[in-house]
Design a protein around this motif. Structure first.
Motif, PDB file in Angstrom:
ATOM      1  N   UNK A 128       4.986  46.279  12.862  1.00  0.00           N
ATOM      2  CA  UNK A 128       6.083  45.435  12.401  1.00  0.00           C
ATOM      3  C   UNK A 128       7.357  45.797  13.160  1.00  0.00           C
ATOM      4  N   UNK A 129       8.127  44.784  13.547  1.00  0.00           N
ATOM      5  CA  UNK A 129       9.380  44.990  14.258  1.00  0.00           C
ATOM      6  C   UNK A 129      10.513  44.310  13.522  1.00  0.00           C
ATOM      7  N   UNK A 130      11.569  45.060  13.273  1.00  0.00           N
ATOM      8  CA  UNK A 130      12.763  44.467  12.679  1.00  0.00           C
ATOM      9  C   UNK A 130      13.589  43.814  13.786  1.00  0.00           C
ATOM     10  N   UNK A 131      13.838  42.520  13.640  1.00  0.00           N
ATOM     11  CA  UNK A 131      14.677  41.790  14.581  1.00  0.00           C
ATOM     12  C   UNK A 131      16.070  41.647  13.986  1.00  0.00           C
ATOM     13  N   UNK A 132      17.045  42.288  14.611  1.00  0.00           N
ATOM     14  CA  UNK A 132      18.397  42.241  14.085  1.00  0.00           C
ATOM     15  C   UNK A 132      19.149  41.014  14.592  1.00  0.00           C
ATOM     16  N   UNK A 133      20.069  40.543  13.772  1.00  0.00           N
ATOM     17  CA  UNK A 133      20.887  39.404  14.140  1.00  0.00           C
ATOM     18  C   UNK A 133      21.775  39.759  15.326  1.00  0.00           C
ATOM     19  N   UNK A 134      22.155  38.731  16.063  1.00  0.00           N
ATOM     20  CA  UNK A 134      23.027  38.943  17.214  1.00  0.00           C
ATOM     21  C   UNK A 134      24.336  39.609  16.815  1.00  0.00           C
ATOM     22  N   UNK A 135      24.835  39.248  15.609  1.00  0.00           N
ATOM     23  CA  UNK A 135      26.120  39.814  15.182  1.00  0.00           C
ATOM     24  C   UNK A 135      26.047  41.327  14.997  1.00  0.00           C
ATOM     25  N   UNK A 136      24.821  41.850  14.753  1.00  0.00           N
ATOM     26  CA  UNK A 136      24.690  43.289  14.554  1.00  0.00           C
ATOM     27  C   UNK A 136      25.059  44.067  15.816  1.00  0.00           C
ATOM     28  N   UNK A 137      24.896  43.423  16.985  1.00  0.00           N
ATOM     29  CA  UNK A 137      25.249  44.082  18.225  1.00  0.00           C
ATOM     30  C   UNK A 137      26.749  44.325  18.320  1.00  0.00           C
TER      31      UNK A 137
END
Length: 392
Positions: A1-10
């Motif tokens: 499983x991979x957590x995909x973070x939102x662009x805003x998290x960057x």
């Protein structure tokens, strides 16, 4: 499983100030870094008594869910207090927030789209840059002088979603806008159709005379005003407020509801119990007197110990000195050396939205006794002079 973070998290980055504070926990460090109010000024006894009264008189209500807008008597108090400063607003325009930092987040959430332009002072409050950044704006730094933004420089900000300003004893620079500059800035903002977010956490911390009327007094429908109880009571309560134009208020309220339902009602009731009968009229002057003495101690220490070519503006209130060193200094690179010498500060680069000046730093004078201010500035002076000697 991979957590995909939102662009805003960057765009979420750690606060350099918070990271520095971890270092200053080492024994023997004189910390001139944190923008914390002096704990000695917290009204502990008044809070203790108010807490007892709230729990005796309204225990169920204080511990229950509450209105998202905030405790009605506290909102009325805020409106009445602002009226004494020339700012007319109604209690139904006041939204109680979980610290004024939440107000910045709500403003970003409601007013910004990805790619929107936000105009800011140069330098500006690091916490505002962090609050707005997840909403993916483009920051535009407005040219400033010792009073803040230059009216003529606002032309570049035409079309921005808003101009963010701290008119009173700004963090980090300590500067304060005079009445004439406020008049000129607001006239230009109105001409350009440029809304303003006015952040005022330090306005009560004046030393000799109060600052001019808020920007919101000039054009209440064009200014979103933020205030705080952190600097005059206690920051641990996390209690602030927004005064919003009626057009914005419903959406800010909805954003607030989505974030945390409401600011803790117990805290609101305790604070109102403390302040409702004029407590701040006696309490805040004691804070001002303490801070003014510490400011004077830091001014004297800076004059004694910093090398030639260093510049600063004497703050007429607030909590900070902003120091500009001669060209060639890098205060971020020098910080580990300063900590080893027993003193900590905040490098100035973090406060710039663009083109940071690496030869700047912020010093806080309110949490350190005068004798420790002398010790810390002396250590800083030694580090700067040693660095100056080895520069090409």
């Amino acid at each position: 499983m991979t957590w995909n973070m939102a662009r805003r998290a960057e765009r979420l980055n750690p606060s350099i100030i918070r990271e520095i504070l971890k270092v200053t926990e080492r024994p023997g460090i004189v910390s001139l870094a944190g923008g914390l109010p002096a704990a000695e000024g917290f009204p502990v006894q008044a809070m203790r008594e108010a807490t007892a009264r709230v729990l005796a008189d309204h225990p169920q209500e204080a511990l229950q869910y509450a209105a998202s807008e905030g405790f009605a008597p506290l909102r009325e108090w805020v409106a009445a207090q602002l009226a004494t400063q020339g700012m007319k607003c109604d209690a139904d325009q006041v939204l109680i927030t979980t610290g004024s930092q939440q107000g910045l987040d709500l403003a970003g959430k409601v007013l910004l789209d990805p790619g929107s332009t936000v105009a800011v002072e140069s330098p500006t409050y690091l916490g505002a840059l962090q609050a707005f950044a997840p909403y993916e704006p483009e920051f535009l730094a407005v040219d400033c002088d010792e009073q803040g933004p230059l009216p003529a420089a606002l032309k570049a900000a035409k079309g921005a979603r808003f101009l963010y300003m701290l008119p009173n004893f700004q963090n980090p620079s300590g500067r304060c806008m005079g009445a004439a500059r406020r008049d000129a800035l607001m006239a230009e903002c109105l001409r350009l159709g440029l809304p303003v977010v006015e952040d005022n956490p330090y306005g009560d911390l004046w030393f000799d005379q109060p600052p001019a009327a808020p920007l919101a007094a000039h054009a209440p429908d064009e200014v979103l005003y933020l205030g705080s109880f952190s600097k005059v009571l206690a920051p641990g309560l996390r209690l602030g407020y927004m005064v919003a134009p009626r057009l914005l208020y419903p959406k800010l309220l909805q954003a607030k509801q989505a974030a945390d339902l409401h600011t803790p009602g117990f805290n609101q009731r305790v604070v109102h119990e403390v302040i409702k009968n004029g407590f701040l009229d006696q309490h805040v002057p004691t804070i001002r007197a303490r801070y003014k003495a510490q400011r004077d101690a830091m001014r004297a220490a800076l004059e004694r110990h910093l090398p030639a070519g260093c510049q600063w503006q004497l703050p007429a209130g607030g909590m900070f000195f902003w120091v500009t060193l001669p060209e060639g200094f890098d205060t971020l690179a020098l910080l580990p050396r300063a900590v080893d010498a027993g003193v900590a500060y905040v490098p100035g680069a973090a406060f710039y939205a663009s083109e940071p000046r690496m030869n700047t730093l912020r010093l806080s004078f309110v949490t350190v006794a005068p004798e420790l201010i002398e010790q810390g500035i002396a250590a800083l002076g030694r580090v700067l002079k040693a660095s100056q000697e080895v520069q090409p």
